[in-house]
Design a protein around this motif. Structure first.
Motif, PDB file in Angstrom:
ATOM      1  N   PHE A   1       0.868  -1.209  -0.233  1.00 35.31           N
ATOM      2  CA  PHE A   1      -0.040   0.024  -0.073  1.00 35.31           C
ATOM      3  C   PHE A   1       0.917   1.235  -0.024  1.00 35.31           C
ATOM      4  CE2 PHE A   1      -3.196   2.195   2.900  1.00 35.31           C
ATOM      5  CZ  PHE A   1      -3.361   3.337   2.003  1.00 35.31           C
ATOM      6  N   VAL A   2       1.163   1.795  -1.260  1.00 40.24           N
ATOM      7  CA  VAL A   2       1.845   3.006  -1.407  1.00 40.24           C
ATOM      8  C   VAL A   2       1.035   4.270  -0.906  1.00 40.24           C
ATOM      9  CG1 VAL A   2       3.248   4.496  -3.021  1.00 40.24           C
ATOM     10  CG2 VAL A   2       3.541   1.945  -2.922  1.00 40.24           C
ATOM     11  N   SER A   3       1.470   5.086  -0.286  1.00 38.88           N
ATOM     12  CA  SER A   3       0.779   6.094   0.406  1.00 38.88           C
ATOM     13  C   SER A   3       0.681   7.144  -1.042  1.00 38.88           C
ATOM     14  CB  SER A   3       1.558   6.823   1.324  1.00 38.88           C
ATOM     15  OG  SER A   3       2.842   7.450   1.056  1.00 38.88           O
ATOM     16  N   GLY A   4      -0.675   8.014  -0.845  1.00 36.52           N
ATOM     17  CA  GLY A   4      -0.923   8.713  -1.781  1.00 36.52           C
ATOM     18  C   GLY A   4       0.066   9.911  -2.046  1.00 36.52           C
ATOM     19  N   SER A   5       0.069  10.619  -3.105  1.00 35.64           N
ATOM     20  CA  SER A   5       1.113  11.670  -3.149  1.00 35.64           C
ATOM     21  C   SER A   5       0.285  13.122  -2.882  1.00 35.64           C
ATOM     22  CB  SER A   5       1.640  11.657  -4.488  1.00 35.64           C
ATOM     23  OG  SER A   5       0.663  11.897  -5.313  1.00 35.64           O
ATOM     24  N   GLU A   6      -1.203  13.273  -2.697  1.00 33.05           N
ATOM     25  CA  GLU A   6      -1.699  14.429  -2.606  1.00 33.05           C
ATOM     26  C   GLU A   6      -1.962  14.767  -1.100  1.00 33.05           C
ATOM     27  OE1 GLU A   6      -5.315  14.848  -5.561  1.00 33.05           O
ATOM     28  OE2 GLU A   6      -4.758  12.496  -5.659  1.00 33.05           O
ATOM     29  N   VAL A   7      -0.839  15.494  -0.567  1.00 32.41           N
ATOM     30  CA  VAL A   7      -0.995  16.057   0.909  1.00 32.41           C
ATOM     31  C   VAL A   7      -2.303  16.911   0.769  1.00 32.41           C
ATOM     32  CG1 VAL A   7       0.317  17.587   2.516  1.00 32.41           C
ATOM     33  CG2 VAL A   7       1.349  16.295   0.889  1.00 32.41           C
ATOM     34  N   GLY A   8      -2.923  16.633   2.163  1.00 26.80           N
ATOM     35  CA  GLY A   8      -4.194  17.113   2.215  1.00 26.80           C
ATOM     36  C   GLY A   8      -5.460  16.276   1.841  1.00 26.80           C
ATOM     37  N   GLN A   9      -5.165  15.436   1.118  1.00 26.74           N
ATOM     38  CA  GLN A   9      -6.235  14.496   0.485  1.00 26.74           C
ATOM     39  C   GLN A   9      -5.827  13.092   1.271  1.00 26.74           C
ATOM     40  OE1 GLN A   9      -8.981  15.821  -1.140  1.00 26.74           O
ATOM     41  NE2 GLN A   9      -7.905  17.802  -0.476  1.00 26.74           N
ATOM     42  N   ARG A  10      -4.961  12.631   1.600  1.00 26.39           N
ATOM     43  CA  ARG A  10      -4.748  11.397   1.937  1.00 26.39           C
ATOM     44  C   ARG A  10      -5.643  10.719   3.022  1.00 26.39           C
ATOM     45  NH1 ARG A  10       2.000  11.422   1.837  1.00 26.39           N
ATOM     46  NH2 ARG A  10       1.644  13.313   3.065  1.00 26.39           N
ATOM     47  N   ILE A  11      -5.995  11.493   4.011  1.00 28.51           N
ATOM     48  CA  ILE A  11      -6.945  10.914   5.050  1.00 28.51           C
ATOM     49  C   ILE A  11      -8.155  10.242   4.310  1.00 28.51           C
ATOM     50  CG2 ILE A  11      -8.533  11.404   7.008  1.00 28.51           C
ATOM     51  CD1 ILE A  11      -6.453  12.960   8.243  1.00 28.51           C
TER      52      ILE A  11
ATOM     53  N   ASP B   1       5.233  15.618  15.091  1.00 28.83           N
ATOM     54  CA  ASP B   1       4.501  16.760  14.929  1.00 28.83           C
ATOM     55  C   ASP B   1       4.768  17.324  13.413  1.00 28.83           C
ATOM     56  OD1 ASP B   1       6.793  18.108  15.294  1.00 28.83           O
ATOM     57  OD2 ASP B   1       5.998  19.628  16.755  1.00 28.83           O
ATOM     58  N   VAL B   2       5.485  16.757  12.875  1.00 34.91           N
ATOM     59  CA  VAL B   2       5.690  17.085  11.452  1.00 34.91           C
ATOM     60  C   VAL B   2       4.487  17.197  10.674  1.00 34.91           C
ATOM     61  CG1 VAL B   2       6.961  16.614   9.085  1.00 34.91           C
ATOM     62  CG2 VAL B   2       8.285  16.571  11.254  1.00 34.91           C
ATOM     63  N   VAL B   3       4.069  18.435   9.688  1.00 37.64           N
ATOM     64  CA  VAL B   3       2.957  18.203   9.090  1.00 37.64           C
ATOM     65  C   VAL B   3       2.715  16.992   8.257  1.00 37.64           C
ATOM     66  CG1 VAL B   3       1.617  19.290   7.134  1.00 37.64           C
ATOM     67  CG2 VAL B   3       2.695  20.611   9.131  1.00 37.64           C
ATOM     68  N   LEU B   4       3.614  16.602   7.698  1.00 38.96           N
ATOM     69  CA  LEU B   4       3.348  15.346   6.727  1.00 38.96           C
ATOM     70  C   LEU B   4       3.264  14.024   7.355  1.00 38.96           C
ATOM     71  CD1 LEU B   4       6.297  15.855   4.160  1.00 38.96           C
ATOM     72  CD2 LEU B   4       3.917  16.183   3.715  1.00 38.96           C
ATOM     73  N   ALA B   5       3.405  13.912   8.751  1.00 39.01           N
ATOM     74  CA  ALA B   5       3.144  12.826   9.521  1.00 39.01           C
ATOM     75  C   ALA B   5       1.717  12.528   9.839  1.00 39.01           C
ATOM     76  CB  ALA B   5       4.149  12.928  10.836  1.00 39.01           C
ATOM     77  N   GLN B   6       1.015  13.840   9.953  1.00 33.55           N
ATOM     78  CA  GLN B   6      -0.209  13.561  10.323  1.00 33.55           C
ATOM     79  C   GLN B   6      -1.305  12.607   9.633  1.00 33.55           C
ATOM     80  OE1 GLN B   6      -1.733  17.599  10.417  1.00 33.55           O
ATOM     81  NE2 GLN B   6      -0.087  18.212  12.002  1.00 33.55           N
TER      82      GLN B   6
ATOM     83  N   THR C   1      10.648  29.384   4.149  1.00 33.03           N
ATOM     84  CA  THR C   1       9.366  29.180   3.697  1.00 33.03           C
ATOM     85  C   THR C   1       9.263  30.459   2.663  1.00 33.03           C
ATOM     86  OG1 THR C   1       8.128  28.631   5.503  1.00 33.03           O
ATOM     87  CG2 THR C   1       6.837  29.302   3.821  1.00 33.03           C
ATOM     88  N   ALA C   2       9.679  31.681   3.170  1.00 34.22           N
ATOM     89  CA  ALA C   2       9.399  32.882   2.110  1.00 34.22           C
ATOM     90  C   ALA C   2      10.645  32.693   1.151  1.00 34.22           C
ATOM     91  CB  ALA C   2       9.894  33.843   2.876  1.00 34.22           C
ATOM     92  N   ALA C   3      11.732  32.241   1.389  1.00 33.43           N
ATOM     93  CA  ALA C   3      12.833  31.984   0.320  1.00 33.43           C
ATOM     94  C   ALA C   3      12.066  30.781  -0.707  1.00 33.43           C
ATOM     95  CB  ALA C   3      14.043  31.499   0.888  1.00 33.43           C
ATOM     96  N   LEU C   4      11.549  29.829  -0.385  1.00 33.65           N
ATOM     97  CA  LEU C   4      11.149  28.978  -1.307  1.00 33.65           C
ATOM     98  C   LEU C   4       9.782  29.584  -2.318  1.00 33.65           C
ATOM     99  CD1 LEU C   4      11.108  25.661   0.954  1.00 33.65           C
ATOM    100  CD2 LEU C   4      12.595  26.371  -0.774  1.00 33.65           C
ATOM    101  N   VAL C   5       9.125  30.327  -1.448  1.00 30.50           N
ATOM    102  CA  VAL C   5       7.915  31.097  -2.471  1.00 30.50           C
ATOM    103  C   VAL C   5       8.664  32.007  -3.544  1.00 30.50           C
ATOM    104  CG1 VAL C   5       5.898  32.682  -2.040  1.00 30.50           C
ATOM    105  CG2 VAL C   5       6.293  30.742  -0.369  1.00 30.50           C
ATOM    106  N   GLN C   6       9.694  32.860  -2.950  1.00 30.04           N
ATOM    107  CA  GLN C   6      10.267  33.658  -3.791  1.00 30.04           C
ATOM    108  C   GLN C   6      10.840  32.711  -4.937  1.00 30.04           C
ATOM    109  OE1 GLN C   6      13.531  35.996  -2.173  1.00 30.04           O
ATOM    110  NE2 GLN C   6      13.509  37.465  -3.771  1.00 30.04           N
TER     111      GLN C   6
ATOM    112  N   ALA D   1       1.808  26.787   0.166  1.00 27.70           N
ATOM    113  CA  ALA D   1       1.342  25.772   1.271  1.00 27.70           C
ATOM    114  C   ALA D   1       2.577  24.839   1.030  1.00 27.70           C
ATOM    115  CB  ALA D   1       0.059  25.161   0.672  1.00 27.70           C
ATOM    116  N   PHE D   2       3.220  24.524  -0.079  1.00 21.01           N
ATOM    117  CA  PHE D   2       3.943  23.621  -0.331  1.00 21.01           C
ATOM    118  C   PHE D   2       5.399  24.069   0.302  1.00 21.01           C
ATOM    119  CE2 PHE D   2       7.180  21.188  -3.319  1.00 21.01           C
ATOM    120  CZ  PHE D   2       6.960  20.070  -2.595  1.00 21.01           C
ATOM    121  N   ALA D   3       5.461  25.163   0.036  1.00 18.98           N
ATOM    122  CA  ALA D   3       6.989  25.714   0.818  1.00 18.98           C
ATOM    123  C   ALA D   3       6.971  25.655   2.346  1.00 18.98           C
ATOM    124  CB  ALA D   3       7.027  27.241   0.258  1.00 18.98           C
TER     125      ALA D   3
END
Length: 288
Positions: free
Chosen positions: A71-81, A112-117, A227-232, A238-240
């Motif tokens: 079972f390979v986890s999905g790639s769409e963060v925020g939609q995986r639940i 508590d990393v966002v991706l772990a939730q 985060t700001a540097a990645l956005v720039q 959201a991804f940054a």
């Protein structure tokens, strides 16, 4: 019947190819959303079926008769639940199931990393469903760091991980470990924290410098600054934020793998990340 979900993605496809080296072709089923990309596998005799995590009916057909499932986890963060809930329900409705190996994240239940939730939620659902599960808690892919090699060479590396380690491994090693777990290397109830001999960002920058023959700096920023540097640099905000949060987690030790679970599953040391980095630098240098 071995079933690989997400076989249209990079990790799942690698797992299919490795599995085909171990078991007869007629015992392998590759599933994913973009089944046209699996036509070559179908031509080789692999059972190819559509499996869309947003389409429960497709999941039931894809898992019909399955005994061992990656079972390979999905790639769409925020939609995986909701997506993963549908997969767990389909797995629970598969009477032939003997084992499911789920690709999670390091320290999923404590992190508590966002991706772990979303991974933590899926782990709990698998347990509540009473499914015979192996948890493959993968660390970062080495390849994740190499998409920005060109920018690192030009501007130096930035991040927000301090002296935190990323116990990363190659995607191929994680795929090989998953296949090993599925084919007898692990048992239901095993929780495997997987990662290779890793690095800090400063060590990674130094290795890129060695590969190119000149120093590459690493500048440590705050999470907000990163985060700001990645956005720039052009990433969606959201991804940054997710990437910067992951660096923050690394600084707290949440992306370091305890023990040697990956090497034990592989039966060998993980591939050298320094070699992968050197190859990536050479590829950038020869690209017109």
């Amino acid at each position: 019947m071995y079933v690989i979900t997400g076989a249209t993605g990079a990790l799942g496809r690698l797992a299919v190819e490795i599995l085909l080296e171990r078991v007869p072709t007629d015992q392998v089923r590759a599933t994913g959303r973009r089944v046209a990309t699996l036509d070559d596998l179908a031509a080789r005799g692999v059972d190819v079926r559509r499996a869309d995590y947003d389409d429960p009916a497709s999941l039931r057909d894809a898992l019909d008769g399955a005994t061992r499932v990656l079972f390979v986890s999905g790639s769409e963060v925020g939609q995986r639940i909701p997506q993963h809930r549908a997969v767990v329900e389909a797995l629970a409705a598969t009477p032939t199931l003997e084992l499911v190996a789920y690709t999670s994240i390091l320290h999923a239940q404590e992190s508590d990393v966002v991706l772990a939730q979303e991974h933590a939620d899926t782990e709990r659902r698998l347990a509540e469903a009473g499914l015979p599960t192996v948890l493959l808690r993968n660390g970062w892919y080495v390849e994740n760091f190499l998409t920005a090699v060109g920018a690192d060479l030009e501007h130096g590396m930035i991040g927000a991980s301090g002296d935190g380690r990323f116990d990363a491994a190659t995607r191929a090693d994680y795929a090989a470990a998953a296949v090993a777990a599925l084919t007898g290397g692990a048992s239901a109830g095993d929780i495997l924290e997987l990662g290779g001999p890793g690095f800090t960002r400063a060590e990674l920058a130094a290795e890129i410098g060695r590969a190119v023959g000149r120093p590459i700096t690493y500048t440590d920023l705050s999470e907000a600054e990163f985060t700001a540097a990645l956005v720039q640099a052009g990433l969606p905000e959201a991804f940054a934020a997710v990437l910067a949060d992951s660096d923050r987690g690394a600084a707290q030790g949440l992306l370091a793998a305890p023990g040697d679970d990956l090497a034990r599953l592989l039966g060998r040391p993980a591939q050298s990340w320094t070699r992968v980095v050197a190859d990536a630098v050479r590829a950038v240098l020869v690209t017109p």
